[in-house]
Design an enzyme around this catalytic site. Structure first.
Site, PDB file in Angstrom:
ATOM      1  N   ASP A  54      49.766 -37.870  48.085  1.00 22.32           N
ATOM      2  CA  ASP A  54      50.991 -37.516  48.811  1.00 22.32           C
ATOM      3  C   ASP A  54      50.719 -36.935  50.199  1.00 22.32           C
ATOM      4  O   ASP A  54      51.432 -36.045  50.670  1.00 22.32           O
ATOM      5  CB  ASP A  54      51.851 -36.548  47.973  1.00 22.32           C
ATOM      6  N   GLU A  55      49.695 -37.456  50.843  1.00 25.76           N
ATOM      7  CA  GLU A  55      49.354 -36.975  52.189  1.00 25.76           C
ATOM      8  C   GLU A  55      50.221 -37.630  53.259  1.00 25.76           C
ATOM      9  O   GLU A  55      50.193 -37.206  54.428  1.00 25.76           O
ATOM     10  CB  GLU A  55      47.880 -37.275  52.506  1.00 25.76           C
TER      11      GLU A  55
ATOM     12  N   LYS B  74      50.346 -41.297  53.318  1.00 28.03           N
ATOM     13  CA  LYS B  74      49.652 -42.563  53.595  1.00 28.03           C
ATOM     14  C   LYS B  74      50.647 -43.708  53.808  1.00 28.03           C
ATOM     15  O   LYS B  74      50.451 -44.537  54.690  1.00 28.03           O
ATOM     16  CB  LYS B  74      48.722 -42.923  52.425  1.00 28.03           C
TER      17      LYS B  74
ATOM     18  N   GLY C  95      53.190 -43.509  44.735  1.00 29.93           N
ATOM     19  CA  GLY C  95      54.533 -43.502  45.287  1.00 29.93           C
ATOM     20  C   GLY C  95      54.403 -43.363  46.788  1.00 29.93           C
ATOM     21  O   GLY C  95      54.105 -42.287  47.281  1.00 29.93           O
ATOM     22  N   HIS C  96      54.552 -44.475  47.500  1.00 32.81           N
ATOM     23  CA  HIS C  96      54.363 -44.456  48.953  1.00 32.81           C
ATOM     24  C   HIS C  96      55.712 -44.639  49.636  1.00 32.81           C
ATOM     25  O   HIS C  96      56.402 -45.628  49.415  1.00 32.81           O
ATOM     26  CB  HIS C  96      53.364 -45.545  49.366  1.00 32.81           C
TER      27      HIS C  96
ATOM     28  N   ARG D 126      36.647 -53.588  27.418  1.00 34.31           N
ATOM     29  CA  ARG D 126      36.618 -55.054  27.432  1.00 34.31           C
ATOM     30  C   ARG D 126      37.737 -55.648  26.566  1.00 34.31           C
ATOM     31  O   ARG D 126      37.589 -56.688  25.956  1.00 34.31           O
ATOM     32  CB  ARG D 126      35.247 -55.616  26.984  1.00 34.31           C
TER      33      ARG D 126
ATOM     34  N   GLN E  21      46.690 -42.387  45.727  1.00 36.13           N
ATOM     35  CA  GLN E  21      46.210 -41.059  45.329  1.00 36.13           C
ATOM     36  C   GLN E  21      45.295 -40.478  46.440  1.00 36.13           C
ATOM     37  O   GLN E  21      45.306 -40.989  47.548  1.00 36.13           O
ATOM     38  CB  GLN E  21      45.481 -41.080  43.985  1.00 36.13           C
TER      39      GLN E  21
ATOM     40  N   PRO F  68      58.783 -31.552  40.813  1.00 30.18           N
ATOM     41  CA  PRO F  68      58.502 -30.711  41.983  1.00 30.18           C
ATOM     42  C   PRO F  68      56.990 -30.618  42.172  1.00 30.18           C
ATOM     43  O   PRO F  68      56.255 -30.419  41.217  1.00 30.18           O
ATOM     44  CB  PRO F  68      59.080 -29.338  41.615  1.00 30.18           C
TER      45      PRO F  68
HETATM   46  P1  IMP Z   1      47.794 -40.722  36.358  1.00 31.37           P
HETATM   47  O1  IMP Z   1      47.178 -41.334  37.592  1.00 31.37           O
HETATM   48  O2  IMP Z   1      49.222 -41.145  36.166  1.00 31.37           O
HETATM   49  O3  IMP Z   1      46.941 -40.896  35.142  1.00 31.37           O
HETATM   50  O4  IMP Z   1      47.864 -39.138  36.595  1.00 31.37           O
HETATM   51  C1  IMP Z   1      46.718 -38.335  36.715  1.00 31.37           C
HETATM   52  C2  IMP Z   1      46.926 -37.255  37.764  1.00 31.37           C
HETATM   53  O5  IMP Z   1      47.020 -37.857  39.054  1.00 31.37           O
HETATM   54  C3  IMP Z   1      48.209 -36.451  37.591  1.00 31.37           C
HETATM   55  O6  IMP Z   1      47.983 -35.134  38.054  1.00 31.37           O
HETATM   56  C4  IMP Z   1      49.187 -37.153  38.528  1.00 31.37           C
HETATM   57  O7  IMP Z   1      50.228 -36.315  38.946  1.00 31.37           O
HETATM   58  C5  IMP Z   1      48.241 -37.486  39.670  1.00 31.37           C
HETATM   59  N1  IMP Z   1      48.686 -38.642  40.457  1.00 31.37           N
HETATM   60  C6  IMP Z   1      48.631 -39.950  40.112  1.00 31.37           C
HETATM   61  N2  IMP Z   1      49.105 -40.723  41.094  1.00 31.37           N
HETATM   62  C7  IMP Z   1      49.466 -39.897  42.087  1.00 31.37           C
HETATM   63  C8  IMP Z   1      49.996 -40.109  43.394  1.00 31.37           C
HETATM   64  O8  IMP Z   1      50.209 -41.232  43.845  1.00 31.37           O
HETATM   65  N3  IMP Z   1      50.230 -38.986  44.157  1.00 31.37           N
HETATM   66  C9  IMP Z   1      49.944 -37.751  43.692  1.00 31.37           C
HETATM   67  N4  IMP Z   1      49.451 -37.491  42.488  1.00 31.37           N
HETATM   68  C10 IMP Z   1      49.199 -38.566  41.694  1.00 31.37           C
HETATM   69 MG    MG Z   2      52.901 -40.280  46.806  1.00 34.74          MG
END
Ligand code: IMP
Ligand code: MG
Length: 404
Positions: free
Chosen positions: A13-14, A16, A40-41, A139, A208, A288
């Protein structure tokens, strides 16, 4: 202009998505190489907000859209996302046949596993991404290319059953998924190389952030894929020599969604204020986000791991609304101080941040370009991180971007 990777330097969530959309003009294609619909972009144009989970954030600029082998692809999400975009977007998509598919059973398993963790869940997005990559490692995963024929889902079904998830819907899901990817499957690595041979270039969009990387992040509170620059060539199927340059993206404070250690987390009302001004709610889950001060210890680690020389800073406008401004410059633990994140990684829960308050950003206005306070902040960061700050974002809207 060669190829460029845009990677997150924090816990995701920087900003991107916004920057990928902004930069996409200069590229022929935008490619995803990791993660899946956990991402989520967000791209904002005028009053309209678009959130992408699987489709690369170059869609609104009419770019070619590539989904590399390293992505875990959920056909149901892709269908939904494509249905919200103009028809012509579908014609611009190419999905690598080697991508693992995310099934509805992976999503169920994601929830089951979180429950099993009891009092210390990871706080996943429950999009089934972890189970899908786990099936890959076992696999047992179906790949996108399997949808071109008649995939054998027997072994996967057996495992899901043993784990308490009913896989009886598998055949129907396979038929539906075939329709979603029909005509879109190919070799993304080869496509990237072909664009390069013709003199074009590709923008690689990470999802991420570095601190959520499966190997290098705050394990086990991480995602299940690799989020760092060194994974770009592997996730696409191109040689490292073709990956090009990298741009790190950082927010001027820190957020984290889900559980896990967060040394600079703000525990008072300032966090609510920043969350509200910065709209810090998960774009995928609506949760949040936890809010904290900028953490230079963690950022230095991320800059080093990715080897980025250029950085984009986002959300500077948010700090204009906040009286206080703090930056963590080291961690204190057992009476000693360190700025080595790697050394603190196993005990992030226990470290105590040491802060500086170098200057206030309160009241800074971007109406006339980069304000004096922001320039000071940029200089400070360049010095502290040994990078060049090449872009500043001061609002969600596409145009609220300053090139330095
Ligand atoms: P997962 O990727 O859904 O397995 O979640 C693992 C961790 O990564 C959790 O803390 C999520 O909130 C975090 N996470 C996964 N995708 C994102 C993202 O796109 N932005 C921020 N945090 C993420
Ligand atoms: Mg995001």
């Amino acid at each position: 202009m060669g190829n460029l990777s845009v990677v997150g330097l924090q816990w995701g969530d920087e900003g991107k998505g916004k920057l990928v959309d902004y930069l996409a003009d200069q590229f022929e294609a935008v490619a995803r190489f990791n993660g899946g619909s956990n991402a989520g972009h967000t791209v904002v144009i005028g009053e309209k907000k678009h959130t992408f989970h699987l489709v690369p954030s170059g869609a609104l600029k009419g770019r070619e859209l590539l989904i590399g082998a390293g992505v875990a692809l959920d056909p149901a999400v892709l269908r939904e996302e494509l249905s919200l975009l103009p028809d012509k977007v579908r014609g611009k998509m190419l999905i690598d046949g080697r991508c693992s598919l995310v099934t509805p059973f992976d999503k169920e398993l994601d929830a089951v596993l979180e429950q099993m963790r009891g009092a210390s869940p990871i706080g996943t997005t429950r999009r089934g991404i972890g189970p899908a990559y786990a099936m890959r490692a076992l696999r047992l995963s179906l790949r996108v290319s399997d949808l071109l024929g008649d995939p054998d889902s027997e072994a996967a079904s057996q495992l899901y059953s043993r784990l308490g998830v009913d896989p009886s819907g598998f055949p129907r899901w396979i038929e539906e998924s075939k329709r979603v990817v029909a005509g879109l499957v190919g070799d993304v690595g080869a496509r990237v190389l072909e664009i390069g041979r013709r003199g074009g270039s590709v923008l690689f969009e990470a999802s991420q952030g570095t601190l959520l990387d499966l190997l290098h992040g705050s394990y086990p509170f991480v995602t299940s894929s690799h989020t760092v620059v060194s994974y770009v060539p592997a996730g696409l199927g191109i040689p490292p020599s073709e990956a090009g340059d990298a741009l790190g993206v950082m927010k001027c404070y820190t957020t984290r969604v889900g559980s896990g250690p967060f040394p600079t987390e703000i525990k008072d009302a300032t966090s609510d204020q920043i969350r509200s001004v910065g709209h810090e709610y998960g774009a995928t889950t609506g949760r949040p986000r936890r809010v904290g001060w900028l953490d230079l210890v963690a950022l230095k680690y991320a800059v080093g791991l990715n080897g980025v020389k250029n950085v984009a800073i986002s959300k500077l406008d948010v700090l204009s609304e906040v009286k206080e401004f703090r930056v963590c410059v080291s961690y204190r633990h057992d009476g000693s101080e360190t700025d080595n994140f790697q050394r603190s990684l196993g005990r992030l829960h226990e470290v105590e941040p040491v802060y500086e308050s170098p200057f206030t950003m309160h009241g800074a206005s971007y109406d006339g370009g980069l304000p004096v306070q922001a320039r000071k902040f940029v200089d400070y960061l360049e010095e502290a991180l040994g990078v060049h700050v090449s872009l500043v974002s001061h609002g969600e809207e596409r145009l609220k971007t300053i090139e330095l």
